[in-house]
Design an enzyme around this catalytic site. Structure first.
Site: not given
Length: 421
Positions: A90, A194, A244
């Protein structure tokens, strides 16, 4: 009832456990199996899970295993919450895109594509093993990017529903502002995972009074601060976008910000170290306050509601989930995965009708759906050119020079996870 959580060694699992314990009347679990290859973490989290169940008087049994096939055997539902490559992968997703002037984020843009490429093959393997063990089991996917992963599962014929916590977070926030219970708030929630907008906030159900104008008028400043968007933008749009959307509406501003501070992955990794120390305390029998900063608020409540509805228990009649479009949004293909209110029951999720969508939002949805088509193709079949095409299609990339540079970096940083590379 038996539930299995694949990725049960996540530091976020105690939030899920707490929800299962508190809402045991809604979802009466007899056995909960936490499945994870990281046995050291699993031992800590399994111990805490048992103490949480005991403290709250839950009669269910919590077991742990690193054997996926044994863990899902006989499960009525399997929750997927895994992260291929962990926080280290990540961290890379959130950093190398910045080298090309593009946003670094784990679920959208180039970083989101990298996560999809790593994740889809792993999830499909898990799902196939679940199907062999118990073809009637439901798969609830909380693994990001939820839209792409859920579409991969559905295309392969699995009984799957995707879940995100954005909608339930807004529901709770709006209920607090209005002074009502969350059950009184029904969202007109539309978009892709998102990439969603609250186009209405209704009291009492789908046909209730739309109080979104009241919310924007009385609480617009608070909402704007939460979303980190100008109040003027919310007033002009007349909707509440997911946080988002800031990556799209303020892309260059976000890129500049991200270049000046540690990645979110680095922050979470530090939190995880602290959380694991806490979980090892044999006196701890509740989720620690620090967990609230980890992300995923209200996921446990959404998961309980969804599992209960799918398995024929209590739960909400209407829930925001990720499922096939099937004509709900006429400007998208039927097999696109959308995130909307749906009627959820034993047979799965059926989207509720959605009012015509403003072209301002429909156009972006169509663009990102096209990207997701190409992203899933790249995840299933591999190849540099497929990665390049997906990046070129993404509205946060879009230029061939960026797409070329990002393709090279994506492959270089993920080679160990990409069989074709």
């Amino acid at each position: 009832m038996k539930l299995a959580v694949v990725g049960g060694g996540s530091t976020y699992t105690p939030e899920l456990i707490d929800g299962f314990a508190r809402l045991r009347d809604t979802l009466p679990i007899e056995e909960l199996v936490l499945v994870d290859p990281a046995l050291d973490r699993l031992e800590l989290i399994g111990g805490l899970a048992r103490r949480i169940f005991a403290k709250q008087g839950h009669p269910g049994r919590v077991t742990t295993t690193d054997d996926l096939d044994a863990g899902v055997e006989g499960a009525d539902a399997v929750l997927l919450q895994l992260r291929v490559g962990g926080q280290a992968a990540r961290n890379e997703d959130e950093t190398w895109p910045l080298e090309c002037g593009c946003v670094g984020q784990e679920t959208t843009g180039a970083g989101g594509l990298a996560k999809a490429l790593r994740t889809v093959p792993v999830v499909l393997d898990i799902a196939e093993r679940v199907r062999r063990a118990n073809p009637d089991a439901w798969i609830i996917d909380f693994t990001n990017p939820v839209g792409i992963v859920t579409r991969a599962l559905l295309q392969a014929g699995h009984k799957a529903v995707g879940l995100c916590n954005v909608a339930i977070g807004f529901q709770r926030k709006f209920a607090g502002m209005l002074g009502v219970t969350p059950a009184d708030v029904h969202l007109d929630h539309v978009g892709l995972n998102h990439l969603t907008w609250e186009t209405g906030v209704r009291l009492g159900g789908p046909e209730g009074e739309n109080v979104l104008p009241k919310l924007l008028a009385e609480h617009g400043d608070t909402l704007a601060d939460t979303l980190r968007l100008p109040r003027d933008i919310l007033d002009r749009l007349g909707v509440v976008p997911s946080y988002y959307l800031r990556y799209f509406y303020a892309h260059d501003e976000v890129v500049r910000e991200l270049g000046t501070k540690p990645s979110r992955a680095a922050e979470v990794a530090e939190m995880e170290r602290e959380l694991l120390k806490m979980y090892g305390d044999p006196e701890l029998d509740e989720k620690p306050a620090l967990l609230a900063k980890r992300g995923g608020a209200y996921y446990s409540e959404a998961a309980v509601d969804l599992a209960a509805s799918l398995l024929g228990g209590g739960g909400s009649t209407y829930q925001v989930v990720n499922t096939y479009n099937r004509g709900t949004l006429p400007f998208l293909p039927d097999d696109a995965v959308i995130e909307v209110q749906a009627a959820v029951g034993h047979a799965g999720a059926t989207p509720l009708p959605v009012a015509p969508v403003d072209p301002l939002y429909a156009g972006l949805m169509a663009n990102v759906t096209a990207y997701e088509d190409l992203a899933l193709e790249a995840a299933l079949r591999g190849g540099r050119e497929r990665v390049f095409r997906a990046l070129l299609a993404h509205p946060l990339v879009g230029q061939y020079a960026y797409a070329e540079g990002l393709t090279d970096r994506l492959i270089a940083h993920n080679r160990e996870h990409l069989a074709w590379a």
